[in-house]
Design a protein around this motif. Structure first.
Motif, mmCIF file in Angstrom:
data_model
loop_
_atom_site.group_PDB
_atom_site.id
_atom_site.type_symbol
_atom_site.label_atom_id
_atom_site.label_comp_id
_atom_site.label_asym_id
_atom_site.label_seq_id
_atom_site.Cartn_x
_atom_site.Cartn_y
_atom_site.Cartn_z
ATOM 1 N N ALA A 16 0.830 -1.204 0.000
ATOM 2 C CA ALA A 16 0.000 0.000 0.000
ATOM 3 C C ALA A 16 0.867 1.257 0.000
ATOM 4 O O ALA A 16 1.909 1.307 0.649
ATOM 5 C CB ALA A 16 -0.911 -0.003 1.212
ATOM 6 N N ALA A 17 0.416 2.243 -0.775
ATOM 7 C CA ALA A 17 1.109 3.531 -0.830
ATOM 8 C C ALA A 17 0.059 4.636 -0.941
ATOM 9 O O ALA A 17 -0.914 4.499 -1.691
ATOM 10 C CB ALA A 17 2.057 3.574 -2.021
ATOM 11 N N GLY A 18 0.275 5.700 -0.188
ATOM 12 C CA GLY A 18 -0.660 6.819 -0.177
ATOM 13 C C GLY A 18 -0.908 7.419 -1.546
ATOM 14 O O GLY A 18 -2.048 7.721 -1.912
ATOM 15 N N GLU A 19 0.150 7.582 -2.329
ATOM 16 C CA GLU A 19 -0.023 8.189 -3.655
ATOM 17 C C GLU A 19 -0.790 7.266 -4.589
ATOM 18 O O GLU A 19 -1.555 7.731 -5.439
ATOM 19 C CB GLU A 19 1.318 8.595 -4.253
ATOM 20 N N THR A 20 -0.631 5.956 -4.445
ATOM 21 C CA THR A 20 -1.393 5.002 -5.249
ATOM 22 C C THR A 20 -2.871 5.087 -4.886
ATOM 23 O O THR A 20 -3.736 5.111 -5.769
ATOM 24 C CB THR A 20 -0.877 3.571 -5.032
ATOM 25 N N ALA A 21 -3.172 5.143 -3.599
ATOM 26 C CA ALA A 21 -4.562 5.257 -3.151
ATOM 27 C C ALA A 21 -5.185 6.551 -3.660
ATOM 28 O O ALA A 21 -6.342 6.553 -4.094
ATOM 29 C CB ALA A 21 -4.628 5.195 -1.626
ATOM 30 N N ALA A 22 -4.445 7.630 -3.648
ATOM 31 C CA ALA A 22 -4.969 8.911 -4.135
ATOM 32 C C ALA A 22 -5.303 8.835 -5.628
ATOM 33 O O ALA A 22 -6.344 9.339 -6.066
ATOM 34 C CB ALA A 22 -3.963 10.031 -3.867
ATOM 35 N N SER A 38 -10.909 -1.642 2.529
ATOM 36 C CA SER A 38 -10.399 -2.895 1.977
ATOM 37 C C SER A 38 -9.812 -3.747 3.088
ATOM 38 O O SER A 38 -9.257 -3.227 4.055
ATOM 39 C CB SER A 38 -9.316 -2.631 0.924
ATOM 40 N N PHE A 39 -9.925 -5.057 2.913
ATOM 41 C CA PHE A 39 -9.336 -6.032 3.823
ATOM 42 C C PHE A 39 -8.271 -6.779 3.035
ATOM 43 O O PHE A 39 -8.515 -7.210 1.908
ATOM 44 C CB PHE A 39 -10.404 -7.010 4.328
ATOM 45 N N LEU A 40 -7.099 -6.915 3.619
ATOM 46 C CA LEU A 40 -5.954 -7.522 2.946
ATOM 47 C C LEU A 40 -5.661 -8.888 3.566
ATOM 48 O O LEU A 40 -5.583 -9.016 4.792
ATOM 49 C CB LEU A 40 -4.737 -6.599 3.102
ATOM 50 N N SER A 41 -5.505 -9.907 2.720
ATOM 51 C CA SER A 41 -5.185 -11.252 3.215
ATOM 52 C C SER A 41 -3.790 -11.255 3.849
ATOM 53 O O SER A 41 -2.963 -10.375 3.584
ATOM 54 C CB SER A 41 -5.257 -12.272 2.079
ATOM 55 N N ASP A 43 -1.246 -13.060 3.255
ATOM 56 C CA ASP A 43 -0.142 -13.164 2.292
ATOM 57 C C ASP A 43 -0.034 -11.936 1.381
ATOM 58 O O ASP A 43 0.832 -11.873 0.524
ATOM 59 C CB ASP A 43 -0.261 -14.444 1.457
ATOM 60 N N LYS A 44 -0.930 -10.967 1.581
ATOM 61 C CA LYS A 44 -0.943 -9.691 0.846
ATOM 62 C C LYS A 44 -1.118 -9.879 -0.664
ATOM 63 O O LYS A 44 -0.642 -9.090 -1.456
ATOM 64 C CB LYS A 44 0.301 -8.861 1.140
ATOM 65 N N ARG A 45 -1.851 -10.921 -1.057
ATOM 66 C CA ARG A 45 -2.102 -11.170 -2.481
ATOM 67 C C ARG A 45 -3.578 -11.131 -2.836
ATOM 68 O O ARG A 45 -3.936 -11.306 -3.990
ATOM 69 C CB ARG A 45 -1.513 -12.514 -2.895
ATOM 70 N N LYS A 46 -4.423 -10.900 -1.848
ATOM 71 C CA LYS A 46 -5.858 -10.830 -2.110
ATOM 72 C C LYS A 46 -6.463 -9.730 -1.259
ATOM 73 O O LYS A 46 -6.078 -9.550 -0.098
ATOM 74 C CB LYS A 46 -6.520 -12.166 -1.778
ATOM 75 N N THR A 47 -7.392 -8.981 -1.860
ATOM 76 C CA THR A 47 -8.133 -7.978 -1.104
ATOM 77 C C THR A 47 -9.620 -8.214 -1.275
ATOM 78 O O THR A 47 -10.073 -8.766 -2.282
ATOM 79 C CB THR A 47 -7.801 -6.532 -1.543
ATOM 80 N N PHE A 48 -10.357 -7.788 -0.267
ATOM 81 C CA PHE A 48 -11.811 -7.759 -0.291
ATOM 82 C C PHE A 48 -12.180 -6.317 0.011
ATOM 83 O O PHE A 48 -11.905 -5.822 1.102
ATOM 84 C CB PHE A 48 -12.391 -8.716 0.757
ATOM 85 N N CYS A 49 -12.755 -5.637 -0.983
ATOM 86 C CA CYS A 49 -12.961 -4.195 -0.898
ATOM 87 C C CYS A 49 -14.440 -3.852 -0.899
ATOM 88 O O CYS A 49 -15.212 -4.432 -1.662
ATOM 89 C CB CYS A 49 -12.293 -3.503 -2.083
ATOM 90 N N LEU A 50 -14.820 -2.896 -0.070
ATOM 91 C CA LEU A 50 -16.186 -2.397 -0.032
ATOM 92 C C LEU A 50 -16.262 -1.092 -0.811
ATOM 93 O O LEU A 50 -15.430 -0.200 -0.607
ATOM 94 C CB LEU A 50 -16.626 -2.153 1.409
#
Length: 89
Positions: A16-22, A38-41, A43-50
């Motif tokens: 995760a990076a602030g500029e990417t999120a922006a 978002s919820f991050l697994s 292993d940081k390879r899957k997200t579940f996002c609302l």
């Protein structure tokens, strides 16, 4: 506004990076989509996002423009608590 869960599978670990999120939020704004959380697994390879959006097509459009996978998108009807109570979205 309807709420959706978006499942994303990444080939590499997500950092995760602030500029990417922006940048993602700017694209979402243009598509009429609002990223809630978002919820991050582990292993940081899957997200579940609302997300809030008018429809699935808006979410898919934003994902394509942002270069993000959107493996599954489903509209949510509400939340269910451990006591069995239901609250609509």
């Amino acid at each position: 506004m309807p709420v959706f869960m978006v499942e994303r599978q990444f080939s590499d670990r997500l950092e995760a990076a602030g500029e990417t999120a922006a940048a993602i939020n700017r694209i979402n704004d243009e598509a009429g989509v609002r990223w809630l959380k978002s919820f991050l697994s582990s292993d940081k390879r899957k997200t579940f996002c609302l997300y809030e959006a008018d429809d699935v097509a808006s979410i898919r459009t934003a994902a394509i423009r942002a270069g993000l996978p959107a493996d599954a998108i489903m509209e949510l009807s509400g939340t269910l608590a451990p006591d069995g109570s239901f609250a609509p979205m």
